[in-house]
Write an enzyme that holds these catalytic residues in place. Sequence first.
Site, short mmCIF file in Angstrom:
data_model
loop_
_atom_site.label_atom_id
_atom_site.label_comp_id
_atom_site.label_asym_id
_atom_site.label_seq_id
_atom_site.Cartn_x
_atom_site.Cartn_y
_atom_site.Cartn_z
N ASP A 139 3.10 -78.59 -61.77
CA ASP A 139 2.52 -79.47 -61.00
C ASP A 139 2.74 -78.87 -59.56
O ASP A 139 2.76 -79.79 -58.40
CB ASP A 139 3.07 -80.86 -60.92
N CYS A 196 -14.54 -92.07 -81.07
CA CYS A 196 -13.67 -93.17 -80.08
C CYS A 196 -13.75 -93.35 -78.89
O CYS A 196 -13.84 -92.12 -78.04
CB CYS A 196 -12.18 -92.62 -80.82
N CYS A 203 -9.61 -99.08 -70.16
CA CYS A 203 -9.11 -98.86 -68.66
C CYS A 203 -9.63 -100.06 -67.61
O CYS A 203 -10.64 -100.55 -67.35
CB CYS A 203 -9.89 -97.52 -68.06
N CYS A 246 -0.12 -95.82 -64.37
CA CYS A 246 -0.65 -96.64 -65.43
C CYS A 246 -0.88 -96.04 -66.68
O CYS A 246 -0.86 -94.71 -66.76
CB CYS A 246 -1.76 -97.14 -65.19
N CYS A 249 -4.57 -96.00 -70.86
CA CYS A 249 -5.53 -95.04 -71.53
C CYS A 249 -4.71 -94.29 -72.94
O CYS A 249 -5.14 -93.97 -73.80
CB CYS A 249 -6.30 -94.26 -70.78
N CYS A 253 -4.69 -95.28 -77.49
CA CYS A 253 -5.24 -94.16 -78.17
C CYS A 253 -4.43 -94.15 -79.43
O CYS A 253 -3.12 -94.30 -79.47
CB CYS A 253 -4.62 -92.65 -77.38
#
EC number: 1.17.99.6
Length: 379
Positions: A139, A196, A203, A246, A249, A253
């Site tokens: 990153d 899916c 979200c 957050c 999502c 899964c």
Amino acid sequence: MSEPLDLNQLAQKIKQWGLELGFQQVGITDTDLSESEPKLQAWLDKQYHGEMDWMARHGMLRARPHELLPGTLRVISVRMNYLPANAAFASTLKNPKLGYVSRYALGRDYHKLLRNRLKKLGEMIQQHCVSLNFRPFVDSAPILERPLAEKAGLGWTGKHSLILNREAGSFFFLGELLVDIPLPVDQPVEEGCGKCVACMTICPTGAIVEPYTVDARRCISYLTIELEGAIPEELRPLMGNRIYGCDDCQLICPWNRYSQLTTEEDFSPRKPLHAPELIELFAWSEEKFLKVTEGSAIRRIGHLRWLRNIAVALGNAPWDETILTALESRKGEHPLLDEHIAWAIAQQIERRNACIVEVQLPKKQRLVRVIEKGLPRDA
């Protein structure tokens, strides 16, 4: 210098060394990301990057690793699990008096840890290839790490745009080591999402606008971490008690039923950040904030944005006189904070006047049920 190895042997050794250094998987790919360039440009053209100007500023450089380190022929892509034991996903999310911090940020900042391990990996390769030039990335530079990880066989891109792995879900960090030797490359794996769309429908803010495309301007992670100014009012009620990042999502899964716990002590949760009381967090001085977040990824958002996020969460909590008192106590410190405090107070008073005891968020209730049933270890 150790005895030279042929490239196939060296590639196998690199993967072995990577595991010894604490990475869960190591893959190798070339530098060709030409297929990703039009997708990146379309995403930028739609302004989905929000106020992350650096993403537009670097443009297509993100898709050209060989321009970051001239002579680069291969990218060694690695992943490292970060999910801590006792993640307490559901128990924190369903208690509006607690603050939810994305689980990747509960422990020590991963950037330096992964970068140091990647540097060690480069030095180990150098023992067998003295002319090697390498550069580690975590990153830390404009590079499309997820398409590289996908090409290197670490997983496939889910519809939430994160990398998914059949044996580990998605709770892992990625890192890259750019090298200038023509190692044999790995093959991508078959995608496993099928039809899916669970991540898209769960979200809270509808940030996944189409499969594989996230509008950062609506994403709670962006709103609580990257956005420097005011959080759009229409999105505040949807944030619930999420104060830094957050995970929704990922939590919904099905592949994260196979998520693996981290073996890194540095990723263990810091007690003051793990399921903390919102009112207690809101009382932190800047000195306390800096002390608790030393060496943490959270520190980079600063005390002001930390308080801004908590003010929104307090505004989303059920009516409580002590919340009103806490909000009132920080008035006048900064215009940005004042604006969010005023909104939160209005929300609290509205609930008091309407005798609303509990705020119903159907998506969150559904998510909690899924976590408790599908991820009992981490609920």
